[in-house]
Design an enzyme around this catalytic site. Structure first.
Site, PDB file in Angstrom:
ATOM      1  N   LEU A   9      -5.365  11.530  -8.510  1.00  0.00           N
ATOM      2  CA  LEU A   9      -6.355  12.612  -8.552  1.00  0.00           C
ATOM      3  C   LEU A   9      -7.747  12.029  -8.773  1.00  0.00           C
ATOM      4  O   LEU A   9      -7.996  11.361  -9.781  1.00  0.00           O
ATOM      5  CB  LEU A   9      -6.027  13.601  -9.673  1.00  0.00           C
ATOM      6  CG  LEU A   9      -4.653  14.279  -9.586  1.00  0.00           C
ATOM      7  CD1 LEU A   9      -4.538  15.364 -10.650  1.00  0.00           C
ATOM      8  CD2 LEU A   9      -4.407  14.858  -8.197  1.00  0.00           C
ATOM      9  N   ARG A  16     -21.187  14.334 -15.707  1.00  0.00           N
ATOM     10  CA  ARG A  16     -21.803  13.658 -16.863  1.00  0.00           C
ATOM     11  C   ARG A  16     -22.114  12.182 -16.627  1.00  0.00           C
ATOM     12  O   ARG A  16     -22.598  11.493 -17.519  1.00  0.00           O
ATOM     13  CB  ARG A  16     -20.900  13.835 -18.093  1.00  0.00           C
ATOM     14  CG  ARG A  16     -21.024  15.228 -18.692  1.00  0.00           C
ATOM     15  CD  ARG A  16     -19.975  15.473 -19.749  1.00  0.00           C
ATOM     16  NE  ARG A  16     -18.663  15.698 -19.147  1.00  0.00           N
ATOM     17  CZ  ARG A  16     -17.516  15.590 -19.805  1.00  0.00           C
ATOM     18  NH1 ARG A  16     -17.517  15.252 -21.076  1.00  0.00           N
ATOM     19  NH2 ARG A  16     -16.370  15.809 -19.189  1.00  0.00           N
ATOM     20  N   GLN A  74     -10.010  17.716  -1.419  1.00  0.00           N
ATOM     21  CA  GLN A  74      -9.766  18.969  -2.133  1.00  0.00           C
ATOM     22  C   GLN A  74     -11.098  19.692  -2.261  1.00  0.00           C
ATOM     23  O   GLN A  74     -11.993  19.222  -2.961  1.00  0.00           O
ATOM     24  CB  GLN A  74      -9.186  18.693  -3.529  1.00  0.00           C
ATOM     25  CG  GLN A  74      -8.827  19.972  -4.283  1.00  0.00           C
ATOM     26  CD  GLN A  74      -8.749  19.759  -5.776  1.00  0.00           C
ATOM     27  OE1 GLN A  74      -9.212  18.743  -6.300  1.00  0.00           O
ATOM     28  NE2 GLN A  74      -8.169  20.709  -6.478  1.00  0.00           N
ATOM     29  N   TYR A 101      -4.505   9.425 -12.539  1.00  0.00           N
ATOM     30  CA  TYR A 101      -5.896   9.887 -12.478  1.00  0.00           C
ATOM     31  C   TYR A 101      -6.801   8.731 -12.020  1.00  0.00           C
ATOM     32  O   TYR A 101      -6.727   7.629 -12.562  1.00  0.00           O
ATOM     33  CB  TYR A 101      -6.382  10.324 -13.874  1.00  0.00           C
ATOM     34  CG  TYR A 101      -5.870  11.671 -14.369  1.00  0.00           C
ATOM     35  CD1 TYR A 101      -4.944  12.413 -13.659  1.00  0.00           C
ATOM     36  CD2 TYR A 101      -6.357  12.188 -15.574  1.00  0.00           C
ATOM     37  CE1 TYR A 101      -4.494  13.642 -14.132  1.00  0.00           C
ATOM     38  CE2 TYR A 101      -5.920  13.412 -16.057  1.00  0.00           C
ATOM     39  CZ  TYR A 101      -4.986  14.145 -15.334  1.00  0.00           C
ATOM     40  OH  TYR A 101      -4.555  15.339 -15.807  1.00  0.00           O
ATOM     41  N   ASP A 103      -9.810   8.358 -12.638  1.00  0.00           N
ATOM     42  CA  ASP A 103     -10.796   7.996 -13.659  1.00  0.00           C
ATOM     43  C   ASP A 103     -10.127   7.513 -14.947  1.00  0.00           C
ATOM     44  O   ASP A 103     -10.757   7.474 -16.003  1.00  0.00           O
ATOM     45  CB  ASP A 103     -11.744   9.175 -13.939  1.00  0.00           C
ATOM     46  CG  ASP A 103     -11.008  10.439 -14.373  1.00  0.00           C
ATOM     47  OD1 ASP A 103      -9.766  10.407 -14.473  1.00  0.00           O
ATOM     48  OD2 ASP A 103     -11.686  11.459 -14.608  1.00  0.00           O
ATOM     49  N   GLY A 136      -4.812  18.662 -23.482  1.00  0.00           N
ATOM     50  CA  GLY A 136      -3.679  19.579 -23.504  1.00  0.00           C
ATOM     51  C   GLY A 136      -2.686  19.095 -24.555  1.00  0.00           C
ATOM     52  O   GLY A 136      -2.467  17.899 -24.720  1.00  0.00           O
ATOM     53  N   GLU A 151      -3.209  23.995 -22.792  1.00  0.00           N
ATOM     54  CA  GLU A 151      -4.558  23.434 -22.722  1.00  0.00           C
ATOM     55  C   GLU A 151      -5.360  23.850 -23.952  1.00  0.00           C
ATOM     56  O   GLU A 151      -5.134  24.925 -24.518  1.00  0.00           O
ATOM     57  CB  GLU A 151      -5.261  23.921 -21.446  1.00  0.00           C
ATOM     58  CG  GLU A 151      -4.657  23.350 -20.185  1.00  0.00           C
ATOM     59  CD  GLU A 151      -4.634  21.837 -20.184  1.00  0.00           C
ATOM     60  OE1 GLU A 151      -5.712  21.225 -20.244  1.00  0.00           O
ATOM     61  OE2 GLU A 151      -3.540  21.244 -20.171  1.00  0.00           O
ATOM     62  N   ASN A 166      -1.247  15.457 -23.839  1.00  0.00           N
ATOM     63  CA  ASN A 166      -0.903  15.119 -22.464  1.00  0.00           C
ATOM     64  C   ASN A 166      -1.940  14.143 -21.918  1.00  0.00           C
ATOM     65  O   ASN A 166      -3.132  14.429 -21.929  1.00  0.00           O
ATOM     66  CB  ASN A 166      -0.919  16.423 -21.640  1.00  0.00           C
ATOM     67  CG  ASN A 166      -0.730  16.176 -20.165  1.00  0.00           C
ATOM     68  OD1 ASN A 166      -0.033  15.248 -19.763  1.00  0.00           O
ATOM     69  ND2 ASN A 166      -1.347  17.032 -19.350  1.00  0.00           N
ATOM     70  N   ARG A 437     -45.526 -42.287   4.867  1.00  0.00           N
ATOM     71  CA  ARG A 437     -46.796 -41.973   4.199  1.00  0.00           C
ATOM     72  C   ARG A 437     -47.823 -43.041   4.549  1.00  0.00           C
ATOM     73  O   ARG A 437     -47.482 -44.165   4.929  1.00  0.00           O
ATOM     74  CB  ARG A 437     -46.589 -41.901   2.688  1.00  0.00           C
ATOM     75  CG  ARG A 437     -46.125 -43.205   2.093  1.00  0.00           C
ATOM     76  CD  ARG A 437     -46.079 -43.141   0.576  1.00  0.00           C
ATOM     77  NE  ARG A 437     -45.862 -44.480   0.044  1.00  0.00           N
ATOM     78  CZ  ARG A 437     -44.726 -44.885  -0.489  1.00  0.00           C
ATOM     79  NH1 ARG A 437     -43.690 -44.082  -0.543  1.00  0.00           N
ATOM     80  NH2 ARG A 437     -44.618 -46.114  -0.950  1.00  0.00           N
TER      81      ARG A 437
HETATM   82  C1  UD1 Z   1      -6.254  17.496 -17.910  1.00  0.00           C
HETATM   83  C2  UD1 Z   1      -4.934  18.134 -18.340  1.00  0.00           C
HETATM   84  C3  UD1 Z   1      -4.785  18.000 -19.859  1.00  0.00           C
HETATM   85  C4  UD1 Z   1      -4.863  16.540 -20.259  1.00  0.00           C
HETATM   86  C5  UD1 Z   1      -6.150  15.908 -19.736  1.00  0.00           C
HETATM   87  C6  UD1 Z   1      -6.113  14.419 -19.930  1.00  0.00           C
HETATM   88  C7  UD1 Z   1      -4.478  19.961 -16.816  1.00  0.00           C
HETATM   89  C8  UD1 Z   1      -4.570  21.418 -16.599  1.00  0.00           C
HETATM   90  N1  UD1 Z   1      -4.949  19.515 -17.972  1.00  0.00           N
HETATM   91  O1  UD1 Z   1      -7.277  18.255 -18.495  1.00  0.00           O
HETATM   92  O2  UD1 Z   1      -3.557  18.541 -20.274  1.00  0.00           O
HETATM   93  O3  UD1 Z   1      -4.814  16.432 -21.674  1.00  0.00           O
HETATM   94  O4  UD1 Z   1      -6.291  16.136 -18.311  1.00  0.00           O
HETATM   95  O5  UD1 Z   1      -7.339  13.876 -19.590  1.00  0.00           O
HETATM   96  O6  UD1 Z   1      -3.966  19.240 -15.966  1.00  0.00           O
HETATM   97  N2  UD1 Z   1      -9.069  16.782 -10.789  1.00  0.00           N
HETATM   98  C9  UD1 Z   1      -9.055  16.969  -9.423  1.00  0.00           C
HETATM   99  N3  UD1 Z   1      -9.216  18.223  -8.922  1.00  0.00           N
HETATM  100  C10 UD1 Z   1      -9.359  19.312  -9.721  1.00  0.00           C
HETATM  101  C11 UD1 Z   1      -9.382  19.111 -11.112  1.00  0.00           C
HETATM  102  C12 UD1 Z   1      -9.215  17.852 -11.619  1.00  0.00           C
HETATM  103  O7  UD1 Z   1      -8.913  16.009  -8.673  1.00  0.00           O
HETATM  104  O8  UD1 Z   1      -9.491  20.424  -9.180  1.00  0.00           O
HETATM  105  C13 UD1 Z   1      -8.893  15.427 -11.332  1.00  0.00           C
HETATM  106  C14 UD1 Z   1     -10.106  14.925 -12.079  1.00  0.00           C
HETATM  107  O9  UD1 Z   1     -10.936  14.169 -11.218  1.00  0.00           O
HETATM  108  C15 UD1 Z   1      -9.499  14.054 -13.151  1.00  0.00           C
HETATM  109  C16 UD1 Z   1      -8.159  14.696 -13.414  1.00  0.00           C
HETATM  110  O10 UD1 Z   1      -7.862  15.474 -12.284  1.00  0.00           O
HETATM  111  O11 UD1 Z   1      -9.279  12.744 -12.690  1.00  0.00           O
HETATM  112  C17 UD1 Z   1      -8.168  15.554 -14.668  1.00  0.00           C
HETATM  113  O12 UD1 Z   1      -9.114  16.546 -14.525  1.00  0.00           O
HETATM  114  P1  UD1 Z   1      -9.962  17.085 -15.749  1.00  0.00           P
HETATM  115  O13 UD1 Z   1     -10.856  18.132 -15.270  1.00  0.00           O
HETATM  116  O14 UD1 Z   1     -10.524  15.949 -16.518  1.00  0.00           O
HETATM  117  O15 UD1 Z   1      -8.787  17.772 -16.586  1.00  0.00           O
HETATM  118  P2  UD1 Z   1      -8.843  18.212 -18.092  1.00  0.00           P
HETATM  119  O16 UD1 Z   1      -9.330  19.600 -18.146  1.00  0.00           O
HETATM  120  O17 UD1 Z   1      -9.500  17.194 -18.900  1.00  0.00           O
END
Ligand code: UD1
Ligand code: MG
Length: 454
Positions: A9, A16, A74, A101, A103, A136, A151, A166, A437
């Site tokens: 993902l 930020r 996406q 992830y 990141d 979460g 969450e 999580n 030279r």
């Molecule tokens: C998510 C988890 C949470 C966990 C946390 C860990 C869910 C609902 N929540 O929360 O339980 O503790 O990560 O860091 O899964 N991303 C996408 N597309 C989207 C949304 C997110 O690609 O539409 C990717 C982001 O780039 C990131 C990852 O998914 O790499 C997590 O997204 P983020 O928005 O950080 O989730 P949290 O709300 O922090």
């Protein structure tokens, strides 16, 4: 064991970071965050890797062309469940899908391997945090079985006290994942499709849910801003330094070394403070690297000593050479054994033969220098006429006097001597003295001019 599919993902905006660059392309140890994740993914030998990237991030698939992975955009971004859904067309039902992830760059192969071994069903990677804010929470029943993930924004006061969180990384049977994702709703505090809601669905269907914890917490730390990026960079460098120390490399200060790539060291290597190693670097047995040297994509053979502030790029240095301080070896430099390259000497696309020396203030470009040659201070190879580049050949045992210009193309014959201060435009015969030279003369009775009277 089932085949493995991996979804990364990487669609998050990275607001930020305050940057025009997609978040996952910011670098840690010189490599984009998502590439750390991809390299780890590849090391698991999966059947399929699918990276979910965000709108405006065409730069992401472009930067990752070297991987045999699929990329899916996406847009809009409706949550982690929605993100994984975009990857479903690329995944195979008979596999298990690992969600990573983009990141969270430092996740380790060994931890993911633990997850694969944890059992059938759903495997969550969780971690206990003193301060779980923002994450979460893992909700368990009295028997300690995982029931669901809630969450932060949807949690009750009581759930907020849970310290097990999580990490987001999970392993799911793909066919079931497909069904569960189809049943997600966005009826929650953030109006998002939460991937985490599949846990309660699995429990309801009697699917086993396991949890695994990473060996170190930093493996699951995510990057949202430059502070976190800088902190994780330090953690990474500290890990690399302690690995080098454990292998027997001497680091004068393990907090002051940066490795942005792969550094391979022989025995009894010593590295002083402030050095940066980039790309693929190898240091042979007993090599010493002086303070503040920068070495990129180069190999340094045994017993060579590098004095401080020396720079190397795409270079090959033989055994027992003496380099620096303040030497610069640019791409295509090849030094044979026992060569000496001293202060303020720049070498580019040139070969320096065995035992040859250029100790002070010189430019040697596009040259082939034989063995046992002495290049005097301030010697310049004039390799460029403003349009084309030409080679200089200096044969074995030649002696080039100080402040000589060698205007290429030109060859200095074997054993030839060039008088100091010469501008050499024609080939010089072997074994003879050549100088260009004018002869020194003194004018007897010469008077300095004096100011005229007005
Ligand atoms: C998510 C988890 C949470 C966990 C946390 C860990 C869910 C609902 N929540 O929360 O339980 O503790 O990560 O860091 O899964 N991303 C996408 N597309 C989207 C949304 C997110 O690609 O539409 C990717 C982001 O780039 C990131 C990852 O998914 O790499 C997590 O997204 P983020 O928005 O950080 O989730 P949290 O709300 O922090
Ligand atoms: Mg997050």
């Amino acid at each position: 064991m089932n085949a493995l599919n991996i979804v990364i993902l990487a669609a998050g905006k990275g607001t930020r970071m305050y940057s025009d660059k997609p978040k996952v392309l910011h670098t840690l140890a010189g490599k984009p965050l998502v590439q750390h994740v991809l390299d780890c993914a590849v090391s698991l030998n999966p059947q399929q890797i699918c990276t979910v990237y965000g709108h405006g991030g065409e730069a992401v698939p472009q930067a990752l062309q070297q991987y045999s992975a699929d990329f899916v955009m996406q847009e809009p971004q409706l949550g982690t469940g929605h993100a994984v859904q975009q990857a479903m067309p690329y995944l195979q039902d008979e596999s298990r899908t690992l969600v990573l992830y983009g990141d969270v760059p430092l996740i380790q192969h060994s931890t993911l391997h633990q997850m694969q071994k944890a059992g059938e069903g759903l495997v969550l990677l969780t971690v206990n945090l003193d301060n779980p804010a923002g994450y979460g929470r893992i909700v368990r029943n009295d028997q300690g079985d995982v029931m669901r993930i809630v969450e932060q924004k949807d949690a009750t006061e009581e759930e907020l006290l849970i310290k097990e969180v999580n990490t987001g990384i999970m392993l799911v049977p793909t066919a079931k994942l497909r069904t569960w994702l189809g049943n997600l709703s966005n009826d929650n505090a953030q109006g998002e499709y939460y991937l985490t809601d599949i846990v309660a669905m699995a429990v309801a269907q009697g699917e086993p849910v396991h949890s695994v914890q990473p060996a170190q917490t930093w493996e699951v730390e995510g990057i949202n801003n430059k502070v976190q990026l800088a902190n994780l960079e330090r953690i990474y460098q500290k890990e690399v330094a302690s690995r080098l120390l454990t292998q027997g490399v001497s680091l004068i200060d393990p907090a002051r070394i940066d490795v942005r790539g792969e550094l391979v060291c022989g025995r009894d290597v010593e590295i002083d403070i402030g050095c940066v190693f980039e790309g693929k670097v190898s240091l042979g047995d007993r090599v010493k690297v002086g303070a503040y040297s920068i070495i990129k994509d180069s190999s340094i053979a045994q017993d060579t000593q590098i004095a401080p502030y020396s720079h190397f790029e795409d270079s090959e240095v033989g055994a027992d050479c003496r380099i620096g301080p303040y030497a610069r070896l640019r791409p295509g430099s090849k030094l044979h054994e026992h060569a000496h390259v001293g202060n303020f000497v720049e070498i580019k696309n040139s070969e320096i033969g065995q035992g040859s020396k250029a100790n002070h203030l010189s430019y040697i470009g596009d040259s082939t220098v034989g063995s046992r040659v002495n290049i005097g201070a301030g010697t310049i190879t004039c390799n460029y006429d403003g349009a084309n580049k030409f080679r200089t050949i200096i044969e074995d045992d030649a002696f080039i006097g100080s402040d000589t210009q060698l205007v290429a193309p030109v060859t200095v014959g074997k054993g030839a001597t060039i008088g100091a201060g010469s501008t050499i435009t024609k080939n010089t015969p072997p074994g003879e003295l050549t100088l260009s030279r004018s002869k020194q003369l003194s004018i007897a009775g010469w008077q300095r001019p004096v100011k005229g009277k007005k």
